[in-house]
Write a protein that holds these residues in place. Sequence first.
Motif, PDB file in Angstrom:
ATOM      1  N   VAL A 221      58.680  74.480  60.139  1.00  0.00           N
ATOM      2  CA  VAL A 221      57.695  75.507  59.775  1.00  0.00           C
ATOM      3  C   VAL A 221      58.212  76.339  58.608  1.00  0.00           C
ATOM      4  N   TRP A 222      59.454  76.784  58.698  1.00  0.00           N
ATOM      5  CA  TRP A 222      60.078  77.545  57.612  1.00  0.00           C
ATOM      6  C   TRP A 222      61.588  77.534  57.818  1.00  0.00           C
ATOM      7  N   GLU A 245      59.875  87.504  68.328  1.00  0.00           N
ATOM      8  CA  GLU A 245      60.462  87.319  66.999  1.00  0.00           C
ATOM      9  C   GLU A 245      61.800  86.586  67.139  1.00  0.00           C
ATOM     10  N   ARG A 258      62.825  88.160  62.575  1.00  0.00           N
ATOM     11  CA  ARG A 258      61.853  87.514  61.687  1.00  0.00           C
ATOM     12  C   ARG A 258      60.631  87.060  62.480  1.00  0.00           C
ATOM     13  N   ASN A 259      59.494  87.133  61.833  1.00  0.00           N
ATOM     14  CA  ASN A 259      58.278  86.574  62.398  1.00  0.00           C
ATOM     15  C   ASN A 259      58.483  85.075  62.586  1.00  0.00           C
ATOM     16  N   MET A 261      56.496  82.698  62.916  1.00  0.00           N
ATOM     17  CA  MET A 261      55.535  81.835  62.234  1.00  0.00           C
ATOM     18  C   MET A 261      55.791  81.746  60.730  1.00  0.00           C
ATOM     19  N   THR A 262      56.281  82.846  60.138  1.00  0.00           N
ATOM     20  CA  THR A 262      56.403  82.906  58.675  1.00  0.00           C
ATOM     21  C   THR A 262      57.829  83.085  58.177  1.00  0.00           C
ATOM     22  N   GLU A 264      59.150  86.027  57.908  1.00  0.00           N
ATOM     23  CA  GLU A 264      59.200  87.346  57.276  1.00  0.00           C
ATOM     24  C   GLU A 264      60.048  88.311  58.114  1.00  0.00           C
TER      25      GLU A 264
END
Length: 690
Positions: A221-222, A245, A258-259, A261-262, A264
């Motif tokens: 995902v990232w 998180e 960090r999020n 999903m992203t 961030e």
Amino acid sequence: MAVPLFSLQLRHSILPSLVTIGKYDGSHHCLTAATSENKILIHSPHRPEKDISYLNISQKITALFAGKAIPNDDKDILVVGTVGSILVYNVDLNSDLFYKEIPDGVAAITIGKLNSMKDPSIIIGGNCSIQAFDYKGNEILWTVTGDNVRSILVMDLDLDGSNELLVGSDDYEIREFKDDIIVNEISETSSICALNSFSVGRFAYALDNGTVGVYDKFRRVWRVKSKSTVNFLEKYDLDGDGKDELITGWSNGKIDARNSMTGEVIFRDVLSTSIAGIVIGDYRRAGKSQMIVVSVNGEVRGYDNTSLKIESGVQTNVIHDLLQKRQILTAELNNYTKASNEGHGIPGDTRLITEISVSEETTEPCVLLTLSTNNSTILKAVTVFAEGIFEDETHVVHPKRENISSILKISLLPPKDILLDIHIRAFVGSSLDNDQFHVFELTRQLPKFSMYSLVIYPEIEDIPKSYVKFRLVERVQRLDLWLSQNFIVPQKTPVKTDGQDFWKISIKSLRDSTLTCITFEREMMCVYSVNINITADIIQSLAVYLNLEQIDSSAEFPEVLADLWENIQTMKTLQQNSVKLNASIADSSALLKNLIVQSEDFRLLDDMSNMEKCLNEIYHIDKQMIQNHQVTCENHEQLLMTLKKINTIIQNASRLRVNNNKTDTISIYRQAVASENMTVLKKLIESGNK
């Protein structure tokens, strides 16, 4: 920055990654950590009169975990792994559940229930091996994996209602096990030092090179990369939105959330020293869990969603970022306009052409990436991003002015046989004097066996004598498709075939020049090679591509068998040496204690002459014990390396076949190695049966 709920000092140095938390009485969370003095520190804030207790461990502590493993019991147990043993301890009753010697060592521990297990088990990873025990110490699983296990995780990854085992190891692989069978693999760019599960088939991972990321099943995902290394991963809903998180503890003392999903960052804080661990529990008996961070100097900080302060300048920062993006886009538009007006732009039909080939003409045989344009434009510079090939994952090629042309060649040396994406960014200009460049971005894929060149099939006397053969009912055209997807096939391919029942290829390794020959004739597939690892890789690759659920092969690897026998003898010698060294150290320790008592007696009697003799003996025995300890450490390292070689041979031999009986086969291998039964080992390698 964040505001901690509380902070305290344990007044001990804590070992990195060796922190856990457990409800040992079934009700209260107790922080547990390994100290630099080889002690287990248990902090129980609900007992202020005696909040800290210790458990002495005689060996170096390498892994620590707390969880529920006893059926119908809400109390957590503590599992301690060392370089040579595992201890399962009932903290509430102050008693051992069991203790076992583990020759492979213990590097990772978890507690969970796998697909075929009725109750939770204690699962440990060590030197190329994975073992599982019930709470009584009965072994219920033993299997091998590719390298030293660094992290293990139990979760339902494929959402089928039963748990799988994820194993991260030093060979850069994350493997998914269904019980003891490998069903999926992910190749990363460094050793996998941490794994943590999220809901709905997602998990986080961390690498030794400072990379942190999240996978959704087996799709990344990232990910992000830092100059610092990761010491701990955990999950916690820090912002109170109902979604966990990813919490990361770094070697530089930084902690961030960090999020998931992203990626961030929504929270960060910094401690004065490296982070030793992060755990989740109701440490303050507040009715909800807190995130507890422990540093290596013993500092403890607690956080929850009230610690997260939303800064008033967030909206201003967003506007600033948008203005900055507008400025960049405006400058880019002005460059295009200027180039068009002055006639310095590149032709509109300019294309970047890429070609991947195998080169043996370079100083070191390699995969050659050739970039070129379809006209007179020039390649000013190129950046190539590829995981695991370059030291920093990105390689920049900027030729000298006199060497700039429309063609550029880049050497690639993949260290492992895995599928790789190569991300290319090329700066193309109209001439040397023009400072305006067009950026071309594209991605090419290196096949799994890119470090092998297709060569002319050799004469019979040059074909390797070791082989694997099995029956295969398949069309030759499908084998051609498998070849094109897994190898770099030249335009003039040296494949011998009649297009129907006959198919032969020969490949040469660019790493060591060894030859592997593959033949298919009359529904019989044969792979000839002295390298059992590449042979096993080819068989597994064919099984996946051709969707083969069963391959019953026969094999002949005399050199591998001889190597296995030599390693078994080496292991036996090293184990005997270990027993002798430990006995010698025990005898010296007993003599040392007696001499210390005697020297003290002589001191009290004011007999300085005899006291001096005792102290001299103590000095020489102590010196000898230090030397023996060094020899013991070296012997242990050699033993671990030998066990790793044996486990690797067993794993490769089991991968010469595809079936559902891997557990039984590996168990038979293990028994044969323990009993030094070469007859059984030979039959296992030859046919997979004893």
